[in-house]
Design a protein around this motif. Structure first.
Motif, PDB file in Angstrom:
ATOM      1  N   TYR A  35       0.842  -1.181   0.000  1.00 36.17           N
ATOM      2  CA  TYR A  35       0.000   0.000   0.000  1.00 36.17           C
ATOM      3  C   TYR A  35       0.885   1.241   0.000  1.00 36.17           C
ATOM      4  CZ  TYR A  35      -4.079  -2.708   1.631  1.00 36.17           C
ATOM      5  OH  TYR A  35      -5.124  -3.586   1.755  1.00 36.17           O
ATOM      6  N   LEU A  45      -4.263   0.679  -2.103  1.00 37.70           N
ATOM      7  CA  LEU A  45      -3.716  -0.611  -2.511  1.00 37.70           C
ATOM      8  C   LEU A  45      -2.942  -0.475  -3.812  1.00 37.70           C
ATOM      9  CD1 LEU A  45      -3.633  -3.669  -1.912  1.00 37.70           C
ATOM     10  CD2 LEU A  45      -5.701  -3.888  -3.321  1.00 37.70           C
ATOM     11  N   LEU A  90       3.365   0.795   3.007  1.00 38.71           N
ATOM     12  CA  LEU A  90       2.974  -0.219   3.982  1.00 38.71           C
ATOM     13  C   LEU A  90       2.885  -1.580   3.315  1.00 38.71           C
ATOM     14  CD1 LEU A  90       0.079   1.809   5.623  1.00 38.71           C
ATOM     15  CD2 LEU A  90       2.156   1.100   6.812  1.00 38.71           C
ATOM     16  N   THR A  99     -13.067 -17.419  -1.097  1.00 39.80           N
ATOM     17  CA  THR A  99     -13.028 -16.345  -2.074  1.00 39.80           C
ATOM     18  C   THR A  99     -12.749 -15.006  -1.406  1.00 39.80           C
ATOM     19  OG1 THR A  99     -15.409 -16.041  -1.855  1.00 39.80           O
ATOM     20  CG2 THR A  99     -14.627 -17.482  -3.625  1.00 39.80           C
ATOM     21  N   GLN A 100     -12.282 -15.033  -0.162  1.00 39.50           N
ATOM     22  CA  GLN A 100     -12.067 -13.755   0.502  1.00 39.50           C
ATOM     23  C   GLN A 100     -10.652 -13.671   1.061  1.00 39.50           C
ATOM     24  OE1 GLN A 100     -14.907 -14.903   3.694  1.00 39.50           O
ATOM     25  NE2 GLN A 100     -13.433 -13.952   5.053  1.00 39.50           N
ATOM     26  N   TYR A 101     -10.232 -12.453   1.218  1.00 37.71           N
ATOM     27  CA  TYR A 101      -8.994 -12.198   1.924  1.00 37.71           C
ATOM     28  C   TYR A 101      -9.366 -11.819   3.349  1.00 37.71           C
ATOM     29  CZ  TYR A 101      -6.892 -12.034  -2.693  1.00 37.71           C
ATOM     30  OH  TYR A 101      -6.469 -12.348  -3.947  1.00 37.71           O
ATOM     31  N   ASN A 102      -8.638 -12.326   4.289  1.00 33.93           N
ATOM     32  CA  ASN A 102      -8.987 -12.113   5.691  1.00 33.93           C
ATOM     33  C   ASN A 102      -8.275 -10.909   6.282  1.00 33.93           C
ATOM     34  OD1 ASN A 102     -10.748 -14.529   6.217  1.00 33.93           O
ATOM     35  ND2 ASN A 102      -8.947 -15.503   5.329  1.00 33.93           N
ATOM     36  N   GLU A 103      -8.358 -10.779   7.603  1.00 38.83           N
ATOM     37  CA  GLU A 103      -7.791  -9.598   8.247  1.00 38.83           C
ATOM     38  C   GLU A 103      -6.329  -9.438   7.875  1.00 38.83           C
ATOM     39  OE1 GLU A 103      -8.017 -11.668  12.412  1.00 38.83           O
ATOM     40  OE2 GLU A 103      -6.517 -10.083  12.502  1.00 38.83           O
ATOM     41  N   GLN A 104      -5.962  -8.218   7.656  1.00 35.77           N
ATOM     42  CA  GLN A 104      -4.609  -7.913   7.230  1.00 35.77           C
ATOM     43  C   GLN A 104      -3.777  -7.434   8.410  1.00 35.77           C
ATOM     44  OE1 GLN A 104      -4.440  -5.466   3.660  1.00 35.77           O
ATOM     45  NE2 GLN A 104      -6.447  -6.222   3.046  1.00 35.77           N
ATOM     46  N   PHE A 106      -0.464  -5.406   9.286  1.00 39.95           N
ATOM     47  CA  PHE A 106       0.387  -4.418   8.640  1.00 39.95           C
ATOM     48  C   PHE A 106       1.757  -4.330   9.295  1.00 39.95           C
ATOM     49  CE2 PHE A 106      -2.129  -2.023   5.574  1.00 39.95           C
ATOM     50  CZ  PHE A 106      -3.402  -2.472   5.854  1.00 39.95           C
ATOM     51  N   GLY A 107       2.755  -4.069   8.472  1.00 40.49           N
ATOM     52  CA  GLY A 107       4.061  -3.722   8.983  1.00 40.49           C
ATOM     53  C   GLY A 107       4.109  -2.247   9.339  1.00 40.49           C
TER      54      GLY A 107
END
Lengths: 115, 112
Positions: A35, A45, A90, A99-104, A106-107
């Protein structure tokens, strides 16, 4: 280990330089993201890698080149950047389920300044 | 299209409640909520997937309306540690396309 690490923390580069940002996670996540965040703005994104393959490229200029050498590492290669590319970059990672992306997760980000 | 959050900013005293809204012009696949403190990375709070869903932990909860176009984040009995910028993150799936877009953000400051 629930940490995403990014190096370097700060980077100053000229418009003719070539540099790379690095991101690493050891949570077994198979999705990794880049990001760009400008001051007081939400993250935008840039790229998504899923199972080490580039799955999303949000029309980012070619002066940004992502690379995912393995499931734990994500790089962003920078070349011939413009001053307007100065921002916080980031990295994030997440599990991929169905079919989903889960919680992200972050660095801490790399603060990039282009002179 | 970027989801719009309201209010843009809010100031509270410790112990007061707040509601942050995230609205989209079209139905969303899911809504994620994050809090970002100044100079730090966003931290995930929760995800909502189903229309009409409500969930929460401790004193922070969220809802997703039936049409999946609006989500609200509820902060009750706010603490100093709640200060930061709150973002909703939304997923949109199309024909072979995927978009993850953060909302416009809500700056929240809790005063002692």
């Amino acid at each position: 280990d629930t940490e995403v690490t990014q190096t370097p923390k700060h980077l100053v580069m000229g418009m003719t330089n070539k540099k790379s940002l690095k991101c690493e996670q050891h949570m077994g996540h198979r999705a990794m993201y880049w990001y760009k965040q400008k001051a007081k703005k939400p993250p935008e994104l840039m790229f998504v890698y899923s199972y080490e393959k580039l799955s999303i490229n949000e029309s980012v200029p070619s002066r940004f080149s992502p690379e995912c050498p393995n499931s734990s590492l994500l790089n962003l290669h920078l070349h011939a950047l413009q001053p307007e590319d100065s921002a916080l970059y980031l990295c994030a990672s997440s599990q991929v389920g169905g079919t989903q992306y889960n919680e992200q997760f972050f660095g801490p980000g790399t603060r990039l300044t282009v002179l | 299209q970027q989801p719009v959050q309201s209010p843009q900013a809010v100031i509270l005293r410790e112990g007061e409640d707040a509601v942050i809204n995230c609205s989209s012009s079209k139905a969303l696949y899911s809504v994620h909520w994050y809090r970002q403190k100044h100079g730090e990375a966003p931290v995930f709070l929760m995800i909502l997937l189903k229309g009409g869903e409500q969930k929460g932990h401790d004193k922070i909860s969220a809802s997703f309306n039936e049409k999946k176009q609006q989500s609200s984040l509820y902060l009750t009995a706010s603490q100093l540690s709640y200060s930061g910028t709150y973002f909703c993150g939304t997923e949109e799936w199309g024909r072979g396309t995927y978009k993850y877009i953060f909302g416009t953000g809500t700056r929240l400051k809790v005063l002692a």
